[in-house]
Design an enzyme around this catalytic site. Structure first.
Site, short mmCIF file in Angstrom:
data_model
loop_
_atom_site.label_atom_id
_atom_site.label_comp_id
_atom_site.label_asym_id
_atom_site.label_seq_id
_atom_site.Cartn_x
_atom_site.Cartn_y
_atom_site.Cartn_z
N GLU A 183 -11.35 6.97 -13.07
CA GLU A 183 -11.09 8.05 -14.02
C GLU A 183 -9.58 8.07 -14.28
OE1 GLU A 183 -13.41 11.82 -13.25
OE2 GLU A 183 -13.80 10.76 -11.37
N LYS A 186 -6.89 12.61 -5.05
CA LYS A 186 -5.97 12.68 -6.19
C LYS A 186 -5.52 14.12 -6.44
CE LYS A 186 -8.32 10.00 -9.14
NZ LYS A 186 -8.66 9.26 -10.37
N ARG A 190 -15.84 5.45 2.13
CA ARG A 190 -14.51 5.48 1.50
C ARG A 190 -13.45 5.21 2.57
NH1 ARG A 190 -12.57 11.22 -0.48
NH2 ARG A 190 -10.60 10.14 -0.25
#
Length: 553
Positions: free
Chosen positions: A36, A272, A262
């Site tokens: 994104e 983020k 992850r």
């Protein structure tokens, strides 16, 4: 592909792919990396990048770069450019042109209408708060919206009105009609379209309705012909919705989604959102600050593409969440820099040494190797004179048996040069040592001292061979190993995450065409190409010399 099975570090995903090839000999592997564009890439993204691109390379397949750009409020073209630069820096090349989910907005709109016509989507007028309330919780089932049973014709008309901008933001949304009693929260009539009146970086003002990520992602995978959609474990529950959307639309290709853990790295936050907070509150100086684990920050700190790729390969691909030791990342960069970094001397906190038995105009030159074991890296010249600098930490006035460097009455060897003995000191009015007066034994070049001892070796620079430099010593940004799980993570900021020293490097170094250096006895550094100026170089410490990852010793 031939019948010989291939493996990328023998992980469970490569085993799945091998089985898929056994079942379909005509299979052509097609992966994607779908960021994104709402921030910079970090070391966690590197794990996904390496996995997707390396698998595509290994199986002679393709890997797309696709920006999942469905929220113009948070996205920016600068992030798109930065992400592309980081992927290229890592050494990867994506398949054909860059893809955008926004390329498929017309098709996604048609698929949404298709769900409405099948009675599987409806326009809802509940507020965000009401939708959240109606959804229930893990222990409490949800309940149907009062707008859930609108007719198909009404929903089509209302959805068209949404597209034309005849509703305000938040007034209505389009929801999938699935099951408000589902044990999976994501299946309780998720929102698949919402209204946003904001210019999009690709489509400008053509659209005012934007599909949600979960609706967009699976359909974009299908449109692009992705065979294996690899994502992290937090999307595991979303697989039900992923497959439901594909099953209930007229797509022709059905990608398979697989989840892996992850990356969690000691002393770092990889969210983020949290990285953005650090930047906005000025705890760090932007997305490329060397104290945060963005790829831009790591690059500026001196990390190489090879070190990051080796790190990602070493940690492997599993379904188990764990906290990776930061020393493992440091091991990878030491291993790489050891082969390419030029060896020189630098003085971070200079203090003058006067060699009283040398003439004022005494000068001697030595040719020293740029690397002790790689002759191909060449040599450079150092100058030895009456007045030199050493680091302040390499002298101690008071006697200490354990202290192995220069002290009053003691001897040390100057790297590549002679043995000196400290005999006297001079101080300023604040009792700070400003000068150390020493005797230089000119009979000790490459030889032991008269008493057959081998004293400790320290680094130095002649005052005639200095070039001013700023040294930025970076430490962990957080004082605890796992700040990611702390709600008040900012309270664990390390106040000494950056220490700045002003000293000197060898003047001859500025002619060397290299940005990576090992300052002897200090650590690995790289030139900061952003802040360095003609008259003063800035060096960022990449990593110290000490090896900490014991399992790799």
């Amino acid at each position: 592909m031939n019948n010989k099975k291939k493996k990328y570090k023998n992980n469970f995903i490569s085993q799945i792919i091998n089985n898929d090839f056994d079942e379909d000999q005509n299979l052509s592997l097609h992966t994607r990396f779908p960021p994104e564009p709402n921030g910079y890439l970090h070391i966690g993204h590197a794990k996904s990048i390496c996995l997707n691109f390396e698998l595509a390379k290994l199986y002679n397949g393709k890997c797309n770069l696709r920006f999942d750009d469905t929220n113009p409020l948070k996205e920016n073209i600068k992030y798109i450019n930065a992400i592309q630069e980081d992927i290229k820096w890592l050494g990867y090349k994506w398949n054909n042109n860059v893809h955008y989910s926004s390329d498929y907005f017309p098709k996604l709109y048609k698929y949404a209408k298709e769900l409405i016509k099948k009675g599987l989507a409806y326009v809802d007028q509940l507020t965000k708060e009401q939708i959240r309330e109606y959804r229930g919780s893990l222990k409490k089932p949800g309940k149907n919206s009062p707008y859930r049973d609108r007719t198909i014709q009404d929903n089509i008309k209302l959805f068209q009105k949404m597209k034309k901008g005849e509703f305000s933001e938040g007034e209505v949304c389009l929801r999938a009609k699935i099951d408000m009693q589902s044990s999976f929260m994501v299946m309780r009539d998720p929102v698949i379209y919402r209204i946003i009146f904001s210019e999009h970086h690709q489509t400008k003002n053509k659209w005012c309705i934007y599909p949600m990520y979960d609706f967009t992602h699976c359909l974009s995978d299908s449109i692009e012909g992705i065979t294996h959609s690899l994502c992290t474990l937090e999307f595991q529950d979303n697989k039900s919705l992923y497959n439901w959307i594909l099953k209930n639309t007229s797509v022709k290709k059905y990608p398979k989604q697989y989840e892996f853990s992850r990356l969690n790295l000691e002393f770092c936050v990889l969210s983020k959102r949290k990285l953005s907070i650090l930047i906005k509150k000025k705890f760090v100086n932007g997305w490329n600050d060397p104290r945060i684990p963005t790829l831009s920050g790591l690059k500026r700190k001196g990390y190489t593409p090879a070190s990051i790729k080796n790190f990602c390969e070493n940690i492997g691909i599993t379904k188990q969440n764990n906290l990776i030791e930061f020393s493992m990342l440091e091991y990878c960069i030491r291993k790489d820099l050891n082969k390419i970094a030029i060896r020189t001397m630098a003085v971070l906190e200079p203090i003058k040494i006067y060699l009283y038995n040398l003439d004022d105009n005494y000068e001697e030159k030595f040719i020293v190797p740029n690397h002790p074991s790689i002759p191909e890296l060449g040599t450079h010249e150092i100058i030895f004179t009456k007045i030199i600098y050493i680091d302040r930490v390499d002298f101690q006035e008071k006697y200490n048996k354990k202290y192995k460097r220069l002290k009053l009455g003691g001897e040390v060897r100057l790297r590549y040069a002679y043995v000196i003995k400290a005999e006297k000191i001079e101080k300023d009015k604040y009792n700070n040592i400003v000068k150390i007066i020493c005797f230089c034994d000119l009979n000790t070049l490459g030889k032991k001292t008269k008493n057959n001892k081998n004293p400790a070796v320290i680094h130095w620079i002649s005052v005639n061979n200095t070039f001013p430099a700023e040294f930025r010593l970076y430490n962990h940004l957080f004082n605890i190993k796992n700040p990611e799980r702390e709600k008040n993570f900012l309270s664990y900021i390390n106040p000494k995450s950056l220490i700045i020293k002003n000293g000197f490097i060898e003047k001859t170094v500025i002619k060397i065409k290299n940005i990576f250096f090992q300052f002897e006895r200090i650590g690995y550094f790289c030139i900061d190409e952003i802040d360095s100026i003609k008259d003063k170089l800035v060096f960022n410490r990449t990593v110290g010399l000490r090896e900490l990852w014991n399992s790799k010793k």
